[in-house]
Design a protein around this motif. Structure first.
Motif, mmCIF file in Angstrom:
data_model
loop_
_atom_site.group_PDB
_atom_site.id
_atom_site.type_symbol
_atom_site.label_atom_id
_atom_site.label_comp_id
_atom_site.label_asym_id
_atom_site.label_seq_id
_atom_site.Cartn_x
_atom_site.Cartn_y
_atom_site.Cartn_z
ATOM 1 N N ASN A 1 0.847 -1.190 0.000
ATOM 2 C CA ASN A 1 0.000 0.000 0.000
ATOM 3 C C ASN A 1 0.882 1.239 0.000
ATOM 4 O OD1 ASN A 1 -2.042 1.871 0.294
ATOM 5 N ND2 ASN A 1 -2.540 1.311 2.397
ATOM 6 N N ARG A 2 0.658 2.139 -0.928
ATOM 7 C CA ARG A 2 1.406 3.395 -0.947
ATOM 8 C C ARG A 2 0.518 4.586 -0.620
ATOM 9 N NH1 ARG A 2 2.829 2.560 -6.804
ATOM 10 N NH2 ARG A 2 4.815 2.202 -5.794
ATOM 11 N N ASP A 3 -0.787 4.378 -0.527
ATOM 12 C CA ASP A 3 -1.705 5.462 -0.190
ATOM 13 C C ASP A 3 -2.170 5.304 1.249
ATOM 14 O OD1 ASP A 3 -1.693 6.858 -2.661
ATOM 15 O OD2 ASP A 3 -2.924 5.261 -3.514
ATOM 16 N N LEU A 4 -1.429 5.921 2.168
ATOM 17 C CA LEU A 4 -1.677 5.756 3.592
ATOM 18 C C LEU A 4 -2.534 6.867 4.186
ATOM 19 C CD1 LEU A 4 1.943 4.721 4.625
ATOM 20 C CD2 LEU A 4 0.090 3.265 3.807
ATOM 21 N N TYR A 5 -2.655 8.003 3.496
ATOM 22 C CA TYR A 5 -3.371 9.144 4.077
ATOM 23 C C TYR A 5 -4.829 8.859 4.424
ATOM 24 C CZ TYR A 5 -4.984 10.016 -0.677
ATOM 25 O OH TYR A 5 -5.541 9.878 -1.920
ATOM 26 N N PRO A 6 -5.557 7.929 3.754
ATOM 27 C CA PRO A 6 -6.927 7.658 4.198
ATOM 28 C C PRO A 6 -6.997 7.107 5.627
ATOM 29 C CG PRO A 6 -6.629 6.880 1.952
ATOM 30 C CD PRO A 6 -5.264 7.239 2.487
ATOM 31 N N ASP A 7 -5.869 6.572 6.140
ATOM 32 C CA ASP A 7 -5.834 6.064 7.504
ATOM 33 C C ASP A 7 -5.921 7.179 8.539
ATOM 34 O OD1 ASP A 7 -5.495 3.521 6.471
ATOM 35 O OD2 ASP A 7 -3.346 3.420 6.916
ATOM 36 N N ALA A 8 -5.639 8.408 8.157
ATOM 37 C CA ALA A 8 -5.629 9.540 9.082
ATOM 38 C C ALA A 8 -6.111 10.788 8.359
ATOM 39 C CB ALA A 8 -4.223 9.735 9.643
ATOM 40 N N PRO A 9 -7.397 10.846 8.021
ATOM 41 C CA PRO A 9 -7.891 11.959 7.205
ATOM 42 C C PRO A 9 -7.755 13.324 7.864
ATOM 43 C CG PRO A 9 -9.716 10.619 8.016
ATOM 44 C CD PRO A 9 -8.455 9.904 8.382
ATOM 45 N N GLY A 10 -7.521 13.390 9.170
ATOM 46 C CA GLY A 10 -7.353 14.674 9.839
ATOM 47 C C GLY A 10 -5.921 15.179 9.814
ATOM 48 N N GLY A 11 -4.983 14.383 9.306
ATOM 49 C CA GLY A 11 -3.579 14.770 9.298
ATOM 50 C C GLY A 11 -3.216 15.654 8.122
ATOM 51 N N GLU A 12 -2.089 16.344 8.233
ATOM 52 C CA GLU A 12 -1.578 17.163 7.132
ATOM 53 C C GLU A 12 -0.959 16.247 6.081
ATOM 54 O OE1 GLU A 12 1.786 20.573 6.151
ATOM 55 O OE2 GLU A 12 1.529 19.888 8.209
ATOM 56 N N ARG A 13 -1.414 16.350 4.859
ATOM 57 C CA ARG A 13 -0.961 15.448 3.800
ATOM 58 C C ARG A 13 0.460 15.754 3.338
ATOM 59 N NH1 ARG A 13 -5.799 14.249 -0.301
ATOM 60 N NH2 ARG A 13 -4.150 12.953 -1.135
ATOM 61 N N ILE A 14 1.161 14.674 3.001
ATOM 62 C CA ILE A 14 2.501 14.770 2.442
ATOM 63 C C ILE A 14 2.701 13.587 1.501
ATOM 64 C CG2 ILE A 14 3.569 13.513 4.371
ATOM 65 C CD1 ILE A 14 6.088 15.305 3.938
ATOM 66 N N THR A 15 3.385 13.831 0.399
ATOM 67 C CA THR A 15 3.867 12.761 -0.462
ATOM 68 C C THR A 15 5.368 12.702 -0.260
ATOM 69 O OG1 THR A 15 2.116 13.033 -2.097
ATOM 70 C CG2 THR A 15 4.136 11.957 -2.843
ATOM 71 N N VAL A 16 5.853 11.501 0.053
ATOM 72 C CA VAL A 16 7.280 11.278 0.247
ATOM 73 C C VAL A 16 7.730 10.380 -0.893
ATOM 74 C CG1 VAL A 16 9.049 10.458 1.843
ATOM 75 C CG2 VAL A 16 6.934 11.427 2.729
ATOM 76 N N ALA A 17 8.807 10.753 -1.587
ATOM 77 C CA ALA A 17 9.225 10.043 -2.790
ATOM 78 C C ALA A 17 10.734 10.072 -2.934
ATOM 79 C CB ALA A 17 8.579 10.686 -4.023
#
Length: 194
Positions: free
Chosen positions: A62-78
């Motif tokens: 899984n590379r899409d982890l942000y749905p696990d914490a919808p209240g968090g500030e989004r970031i893409t790390v690459a």
């Protein structure tokens, strides 16, 4: 026009790998983003750091982890996975685990945990959230990286400008993400050398 995480990720993924030994592909797509230290022949492997008490084996693909914490500030790390001669390593395992927006780790399931394999050009990326601080540690991600047939590199990546960096015994500037603020969250880059 401001950049978005999606536009930066798209640029990162659509660039051809020009010369593997001298790849600076992402820099060509977003020259305003500071570079991680350039990969040179004979580059030292990425520094190792302890896994800590919160690692759990068998994370999901899984590379899409942000749905696990919808209240968090989004970031893409690459970034890329390279060998010490700057050659991209396709098929390398890249695994991440992190604290959530409250500073807690999931110790029962796989919330904010996942893995993937690098593509044919050695690229990896995760869409996630910025981990919160928790007592005794500065803000960070945990990673395990393993090239095909190689040993596992366990390390941690840190955020620049964090007040807690100086007081964290595991912090090292060589493990700083290069981060850019975009219109829809942050975008960070780090290239692993294994």
């Amino acid at each position: 026009m401001s950049s978005t995480r999606r536009s930066l990720r798209t640029a990162f993924l659509t660039l051809p790998l020009i010369e593997a030994a001298r790849t600076r592909a992402f820099a060509q797509a977003a020259p305003e983003l500071p570079l991680t230290p350039a990969c040179d022949d004979g580059d030292e492997p990425t520094l190792e750091r302890e896994a800590g008490p919160f690692f759990r084996p068998n994370s999901p693909l899984n590379r899409d982890l942000y749905p696990d914490a919808p209240g968090g500030e989004r970031i893409t790390v690459a970034g890329f996975v390279f060998d010490n001669r700057c050659r991209p390593l396709a098929g390398s395992l890249v695994e991440v685990w992190q604290a959530d927006e409250k500073g807690d780790y999931d110790s029962v399931g796989f919330r904010l945990r996942g893995h993937q394999f690098t593509d044919t050009q050695g690229r990896w990326w995760f869409n996630t959230i910025v981990p919160a601080l928790y007592p005794g540690r500065t803000r960070h991600f945990h990673f395990k990286v393993q090239r095909p047939g190689g040993r596992v590199l366990t390390t941690q990546l840190y955020f620049p400008g964090e007040p807690g960096n100086a007081g964290d015994r595991l912090f090292d500037e060589a493990l700083l993400l290069d981060i850019r603020q975009t219109g829809d969250g942050r975008f960070g880059r780090f290239d692993f050398v294994t």
